[in-house]
Scaffold this motif. Sequence first.
Motif, mmCIF file in Angstrom:
data_model
loop_
_atom_site.group_PDB
_atom_site.id
_atom_site.type_symbol
_atom_site.label_atom_id
_atom_site.label_comp_id
_atom_site.label_asym_id
_atom_site.label_seq_id
_atom_site.Cartn_x
_atom_site.Cartn_y
_atom_site.Cartn_z
ATOM 1 N N GLN A 40 2.203 -2.731 8.847
ATOM 2 C CA GLN A 40 3.325 -2.548 7.941
ATOM 3 C C GLN A 40 2.821 -2.555 6.504
ATOM 4 O O GLN A 40 1.754 -3.108 6.219
ATOM 5 C CB GLN A 40 4.344 -3.679 8.149
ATOM 6 N N PRO A 41 3.571 -1.968 5.567
ATOM 7 C CA PRO A 41 3.125 -1.958 4.163
ATOM 8 C C PRO A 41 2.812 -3.357 3.631
ATOM 9 O O PRO A 41 1.937 -3.515 2.786
ATOM 10 C CB PRO A 41 4.317 -1.329 3.439
ATOM 11 N N THR B 9 -12.636 -5.901 3.359
ATOM 12 C CA THR B 9 -12.074 -4.613 3.766
ATOM 13 C C THR B 9 -10.752 -4.430 3.040
ATOM 14 O O THR B 9 -9.862 -5.276 3.138
ATOM 15 C CB THR B 9 -11.815 -4.566 5.284
ATOM 16 N N ILE B 10 -10.663 -3.338 2.290
ATOM 17 C CA ILE B 10 -9.418 -3.030 1.580
ATOM 18 C C ILE B 10 -8.536 -2.211 2.519
ATOM 19 O O ILE B 10 -8.917 -1.113 2.946
ATOM 20 C CB ILE B 10 -9.697 -2.240 0.295
ATOM 21 N N LEU B 11 -7.373 -2.755 2.826
ATOM 22 C CA LEU B 11 -6.430 -2.074 3.719
ATOM 23 C C LEU B 11 -5.216 -1.612 2.937
ATOM 24 O O LEU B 11 -4.609 -2.384 2.199
ATOM 25 C CB LEU B 11 -5.985 -3.019 4.834
ATOM 26 N N ARG B 12 -4.880 -0.339 3.113
ATOM 27 C CA ARG B 12 -3.665 0.199 2.521
ATOM 28 C C ARG B 12 -2.816 0.793 3.638
ATOM 29 O O ARG B 12 -3.284 1.645 4.384
ATOM 30 C CB ARG B 12 -3.995 1.264 1.487
ATOM 31 N N VAL B 13 -1.601 0.308 3.739
ATOM 32 C CA VAL B 13 -0.673 0.809 4.756
ATOM 33 C C VAL B 13 0.438 1.567 4.040
ATOM 34 O O VAL B 13 1.197 0.992 3.258
ATOM 35 C CB VAL B 13 -0.078 -0.337 5.591
ATOM 36 N N LYS B 14 0.516 2.850 4.346
ATOM 37 C CA LYS B 14 1.484 3.717 3.676
ATOM 38 C C LYS B 14 2.762 3.819 4.505
ATOM 39 O O LYS B 14 2.706 3.936 5.722
ATOM 40 C CB LYS B 14 0.880 5.105 3.463
ATOM 41 N N SER B 15 3.883 3.809 3.813
ATOM 42 C CA SER B 15 5.180 3.908 4.510
ATOM 43 C C SER B 15 5.609 5.359 4.636
ATOM 44 O O SER B 15 5.035 6.250 4.003
ATOM 45 C CB SER B 15 6.246 3.118 3.754
ATOM 46 N N GLN C 291 -1.162 4.930 8.195
ATOM 47 C CA GLN C 291 0.287 5.038 8.139
ATOM 48 C C GLN C 291 0.928 3.822 8.804
ATOM 49 O O GLN C 291 0.366 3.221 9.724
ATOM 50 C CB GLN C 291 0.766 6.300 8.847
ATOM 51 N N GLU C 292 2.095 3.496 8.327
ATOM 52 C CA GLU C 292 2.881 2.418 8.930
ATOM 53 C C GLU C 292 3.043 2.676 10.426
ATOM 54 O O GLU C 292 3.296 3.803 10.849
ATOM 55 C CB GLU C 292 4.252 2.358 8.249
#
Lengths: 113, 112
Positions: free
Chosen positions: B80-81, B106-112, B14-15
Amino acid sequence: EAQVTQNPRYLITVTGKKLTVTCSQNMNHEYMSWYRQDPGLGLRQIYYSMNVEVTDKGDVPEGYKVSRKEKRNFPLILESPSPNQTSLYFCASSQFTGAWEQFFGPGTRLTVL
Amino acid sequence: TQLLEQSPQFLSIQEGENLTVYCNSSSVFSSLQWYRQEPGEGPVLLVTVVTGGEVKKLKRLTFQFGDARKDSSLHITAAQPGDTGLYLCAGGAMEYGNKLVFGAGTILRVKS
């Protein structure tokens, strides 16, 4: 603007049909390289060139050819493409500083049917 | 077998959270780089570290090179996203000649 350009960006072809992917850089870099990127495998080097008329194999050179007739251009040639060469290809250049900082092109997505 | 092992392979957060990505090897590297790659684009260099124990900061990103120059980490504070992307480490070493070796990323996903 300093950049590495590749063409084409997308290509769908058939097995055995010769193709060339062009790469050009405008930074007067000595070192140029081709990589392929496959899921879970990261970037693997195909060929590299330390200078004009000097090329050498990387980790996965089979099925590929390159040439370096001019400092700015480094084309990748697939004489007889096969489906296992379906991949995302990146050209990169670097000033031979020893730190190997690479400037990458935008990529060419190749599909061989 | 990857010469540079990155972990984790995937990270979804998460953000506002903090995170650390690792890059490990049994080889000694003369320099190590971190790149970020966004979909449809080529990797872009973030930082190069060359001295064992070196720490570099780039806004909310902190990079560290291990004392023995065999490993590195990337720490992101308050993600941050816009940090979403593929993070790649790459290293140069005498035993690999004139080649730069890359980790798998490394795949990074940041959710808002």
